[in-house]
Design a protein around this motif. Structure first.
Motif, PDB file in Angstrom:
ATOM      1  N   GLU A 172       0.922  -1.304   0.004  1.00 14.95           N
ATOM      2  CA  GLU A 172      -0.043  -0.078   0.005  1.00 14.95           C
ATOM      3  C   GLU A 172       0.816   1.172   0.214  1.00 14.95           C
ATOM      4  O   GLU A 172       0.460   2.105  -0.645  1.00 14.95           O
ATOM      5  CB  GLU A 172      -0.909   0.040   1.374  1.00 14.95           C
ATOM      6  N   LEU A 173       2.022   1.195   0.902  1.00 20.03           N
ATOM      7  CA  LEU A 173       2.996   2.170   0.923  1.00 20.03           C
ATOM      8  C   LEU A 173       3.550   2.479  -0.633  1.00 20.03           C
ATOM      9  O   LEU A 173       3.793   3.699  -1.171  1.00 20.03           O
ATOM     10  CB  LEU A 173       4.020   2.057   1.919  1.00 20.03           C
ATOM     11  N   GLN A 174       3.831   1.291  -1.190  1.00 16.73           N
ATOM     12  CA  GLN A 174       4.575   1.421  -2.536  1.00 16.73           C
ATOM     13  C   GLN A 174       3.723   1.912  -3.449  1.00 16.73           C
ATOM     14  O   GLN A 174       3.890   2.947  -4.252  1.00 16.73           O
ATOM     15  CB  GLN A 174       5.068   0.057  -2.905  1.00 16.73           C
ATOM     16  N   ALA A 175       2.239   1.679  -3.270  1.00 20.16           N
ATOM     17  CA  ALA A 175       1.313   2.177  -4.451  1.00 20.16           C
ATOM     18  C   ALA A 175       0.950   3.750  -4.063  1.00 20.16           C
ATOM     19  O   ALA A 175       0.830   4.512  -5.168  1.00 20.16           O
ATOM     20  CB  ALA A 175       0.048   1.404  -4.104  1.00 20.16           C
ATOM     21  N   THR A 176       1.170   4.198  -2.917  1.00 14.72           N
ATOM     22  CA  THR A 176       1.003   5.559  -2.741  1.00 14.72           C
ATOM     23  C   THR A 176       2.301   6.419  -3.200  1.00 14.72           C
ATOM     24  O   THR A 176       2.043   7.487  -3.744  1.00 14.72           O
ATOM     25  CB  THR A 176       0.789   5.810  -1.040  1.00 14.72           C
ATOM     26  N   ALA A 177       3.157   5.776  -3.173  1.00 17.45           N
ATOM     27  CA  ALA A 177       4.690   6.350  -3.505  1.00 17.45           C
ATOM     28  C   ALA A 177       4.499   6.583  -5.117  1.00 17.45           C
ATOM     29  O   ALA A 177       4.761   7.400  -5.548  1.00 17.45           O
ATOM     30  CB  ALA A 177       5.833   5.603  -3.043  1.00 17.45           C
ATOM     31  N   ALA A 178       4.140   5.366  -5.746  1.00 18.93           N
ATOM     32  CA  ALA A 178       4.050   5.507  -7.254  1.00 18.93           C
ATOM     33  C   ALA A 178       3.123   6.385  -7.684  1.00 18.93           C
ATOM     34  O   ALA A 178       3.103   7.258  -8.621  1.00 18.93           O
ATOM     35  CB  ALA A 178       3.814   3.980  -7.548  1.00 18.93           C
ATOM     36  N   GLU A 179       1.930   6.494  -6.822  1.00 21.79           N
ATOM     37  CA  GLU A 179       1.112   7.561  -7.370  1.00 21.79           C
ATOM     38  C   GLU A 179       1.474   8.907  -7.205  1.00 21.79           C
ATOM     39  O   GLU A 179       1.353   9.822  -8.038  1.00 21.79           O
ATOM     40  CB  GLU A 179      -0.395   7.407  -6.364  1.00 21.79           C
ATOM     41  N   LEU A 180       1.944   9.136  -6.028  1.00 21.77           N
ATOM     42  CA  LEU A 180       2.592  10.500  -5.922  1.00 21.77           C
ATOM     43  C   LEU A 180       3.760  11.030  -6.966  1.00 21.77           C
ATOM     44  O   LEU A 180       4.009  12.167  -7.612  1.00 21.77           O
ATOM     45  CB  LEU A 180       3.124  10.842  -4.668  1.00 21.77           C
ATOM     46  N   ILE A 181       4.647  10.064  -7.320  1.00 23.83           N
ATOM     47  CA  ILE A 181       5.680  10.076  -8.323  1.00 23.83           C
ATOM     48  C   ILE A 181       4.880  10.193  -9.792  1.00 23.83           C
ATOM     49  O   ILE A 181       5.452  11.108 -10.393  1.00 23.83           O
ATOM     50  CB  ILE A 181       6.633   8.900  -8.381  1.00 23.83           C
ATOM     51  N   GLU A 182       3.947   9.451  -9.923  1.00 30.36           N
ATOM     52  CA  GLU A 182       3.299   9.378 -11.355  1.00 30.36           C
ATOM     53  C   GLU A 182       2.637  10.951 -11.345  1.00 30.36           C
ATOM     54  O   GLU A 182       2.597  11.794 -12.379  1.00 30.36           O
ATOM     55  CB  GLU A 182       2.196   8.548 -11.417  1.00 30.36           C
ATOM     56  N   GLU A 183       2.065  11.344 -10.419  1.00 28.37           N
ATOM     57  CA  GLU A 183       1.375  12.899 -10.297  1.00 28.37           C
ATOM     58  C   GLU A 183       2.262  14.045 -10.594  1.00 28.37           C
ATOM     59  O   GLU A 183       1.921  14.924 -11.223  1.00 28.37           O
ATOM     60  CB  GLU A 183       0.354  12.840  -9.238  1.00 28.37           C
ATOM     61  N   PHE A 184       3.396  14.060  -9.654  1.00 29.65           N
ATOM     62  CA  PHE A 184       4.157  15.126  -9.651  1.00 29.65           C
ATOM     63  C   PHE A 184       5.526  14.964 -10.461  1.00 29.65           C
ATOM     64  O   PHE A 184       6.523  15.847 -10.569  1.00 29.65           O
ATOM     65  CB  PHE A 184       4.542  15.555  -8.226  1.00 29.65           C
ATOM     66  N   GLY A 185       5.838  13.527 -11.073  1.00 32.13           N
ATOM     67  CA  GLY A 185       7.179  13.560 -11.525  1.00 32.13           C
ATOM     68  C   GLY A 185       7.120  13.486 -13.143  1.00 32.13           C
ATOM     69  O   GLY A 185       6.252  14.099 -13.748  1.00 32.13           O
ATOM     70  N   GLN A 186       8.013  12.887 -13.870  1.00 31.84           N
ATOM     71  CA  GLN A 186       8.023  13.018 -15.136  1.00 31.84           C
ATOM     72  C   GLN A 186       8.720  11.465 -15.833  1.00 31.84           C
ATOM     73  O   GLN A 186       9.249  10.617 -14.827  1.00 31.84           O
ATOM     74  CB  GLN A 186       9.261  13.970 -15.405  1.00 31.84           C
ATOM     75  N   ALA A 187       8.617  11.523 -16.903  1.00 26.70           N
ATOM     76  CA  ALA A 187       9.068  10.173 -17.749  1.00 26.70           C
ATOM     77  C   ALA A 187      10.385  10.269 -17.842  1.00 26.70           C
ATOM     78  O   ALA A 187      11.263  11.183 -18.076  1.00 26.70           O
ATOM     79  CB  ALA A 187       8.447  10.069 -19.060  1.00 26.70           C
ATOM     80  N   GLY A 188      11.360   9.030 -17.402  1.00 30.51           N
ATOM     81  CA  GLY A 188      12.879   9.162 -17.574  1.00 30.51           C
ATOM     82  C   GLY A 188      13.490   7.964 -17.860  1.00 30.51           C
ATOM     83  O   GLY A 188      12.398   6.906 -18.286  1.00 30.51           O
ATOM     84  N   ALA A 189      14.443   7.359 -17.501  1.00 26.87           N
ATOM     85  CA  ALA A 189      15.207   6.123 -18.013  1.00 26.87           C
ATOM     86  C   ALA A 189      16.135   5.897 -16.886  1.00 26.87           C
ATOM     87  O   ALA A 189      16.887   6.726 -16.360  1.00 26.87           O
ATOM     88  CB  ALA A 189      15.529   6.109 -19.377  1.00 26.87           C
ATOM     89  N   VAL A 190      16.265   4.625 -16.701  1.00 17.84           N
ATOM     90  CA  VAL A 190      17.522   4.168 -15.903  1.00 17.84           C
ATOM     91  C   VAL A 190      18.230   3.047 -16.977  1.00 17.84           C
ATOM     92  O   VAL A 190      17.765   2.457 -17.568  1.00 17.84           O
ATOM     93  CB  VAL A 190      17.262   3.216 -14.770  1.00 17.84           C
ATOM     94  N   MET A 191      19.550   3.598 -17.173  1.00 12.89           N
ATOM     95  CA  MET A 191      20.158   2.947 -18.318  1.00 12.89           C
ATOM     96  C   MET A 191      21.370   2.060 -17.431  1.00 12.89           C
ATOM     97  O   MET A 191      22.332   2.554 -16.494  1.00 12.89           O
ATOM     98  CB  MET A 191      21.151   3.865 -19.192  1.00 12.89           C
ATOM     99  N   ARG A 192      21.582   0.950 -17.876  1.00 16.89           N
ATOM    100  CA  ARG A 192      22.553   0.103 -17.194  1.00 16.89           C
ATOM    101  C   ARG A 192      23.516  -0.541 -18.487  1.00 16.89           C
ATOM    102  O   ARG A 192      22.932  -1.242 -19.436  1.00 16.89           O
ATOM    103  CB  ARG A 192      21.947  -1.276 -16.695  1.00 16.89           C
ATOM    104  N   SER A 193      24.588  -0.584 -18.249  1.00 19.32           N
ATOM    105  CA  SER A 193      25.782  -1.134 -19.153  1.00 19.32           C
ATOM    106  C   SER A 193      26.090  -2.309 -18.780  1.00 19.32           C
ATOM    107  O   SER A 193      26.693  -2.442 -17.700  1.00 19.32           O
ATOM    108  CB  SER A 193      26.927   0.150 -19.277  1.00 19.32           C
ATOM    109  N   THR A 194      26.144  -3.248 -19.683  1.00 18.90           N
ATOM    110  CA  THR A 194      26.752  -4.534 -19.318  1.00 18.90           C
ATOM    111  C   THR A 194      28.021  -4.700 -20.103  1.00 18.90           C
ATOM    112  O   THR A 194      28.172  -4.508 -21.385  1.00 18.90           O
ATOM    113  CB  THR A 194      25.852  -5.815 -20.156  1.00 18.90           C
ATOM    114  N   PRO A 195      28.881  -5.169 -19.240  1.00 15.73           N
ATOM    115  CA  PRO A 195      30.439  -5.132 -19.841  1.00 15.73           C
ATOM    116  C   PRO A 195      30.504  -6.142 -21.033  1.00 15.73           C
ATOM    117  O   PRO A 195      29.588  -7.124 -20.975  1.00 15.73           O
ATOM    118  CB  PRO A 195      31.160  -5.355 -18.633  1.00 15.73           C
ATOM    119  N   PRO A 196      31.382  -6.167 -22.020  1.00 15.08           N
ATOM    120  CA  PRO A 196      31.744  -6.986 -23.106  1.00 15.08           C
ATOM    121  C   PRO A 196      32.018  -8.443 -22.537  1.00 15.08           C
ATOM    122  O   PRO A 196      32.674  -8.545 -21.302  1.00 15.08           O
ATOM    123  CB  PRO A 196      32.831  -6.481 -24.042  1.00 15.08           C
TER     124      PRO A 196
END
Length: 121
Positions: A8-32
């Motif tokens: 429930e706390l996770q859902a509340t946090a997600a709702e607030l971030i959705e309302e006041f946040g923005q779209a972005g990305a997390v990028m991860r680099s996998t080594p060769p």
């Protein structure tokens, strides 16, 4: 004894971030591959996030520098757990994660990811 509902706390946090946040990305680099070599593979994971500048009282010039951002990332729908070395794109800028707190209070449910981002050059 009643237990606390972290979903429930996770859902509340997600709702607030959705309302006041923005779209972005997390990028991860996998080594060769260590045997065959090649180029690192960068994978981008879409995320909803809220970037905020640190208050001046927290900036010490060492651990937290001027220009560092505190970035709240919704855990809902994010396929990875952001970690040091990942890059977060917010406000059209790339921030390298230099510190993070997954906020996994019960050891199971990630409520929200709070990371410290530093401008990636």
């Amino acid at each position: 004894m009643a237990t606390f509902n972290y979903q429930e706390l996770q859902a509340t946090a997600a709702e607030l971030i959705e309302e006041f946040g923005q779209a972005g990305a997390v990028m991860r680099s996998t080594p060769p591959d260590t045997v065959y070599g090649g180029e690192p593979v960068v994978t981008s994971y879409p995320a909803t996030l809220v970037p905020m500048a640190y208050e001046a009282r927290y900036i010490d010039g060492t651990v937290i520098r001027t220009g560092d951002m505190q970035i709240y990332i919704s855990t809902v729908g994010l396929a990875i757990e952001p970690t040091v070395g990942d890059i977060v794109t917010a406000n059209g800028t790339d921030y390298a994660i230099v510190n993070g707190d997954p906020n996994k209070f019960d050891g199971i449910t990630n409520v929200v990811f709070i990371v410290q981002g530093r401008t990636a050059f």
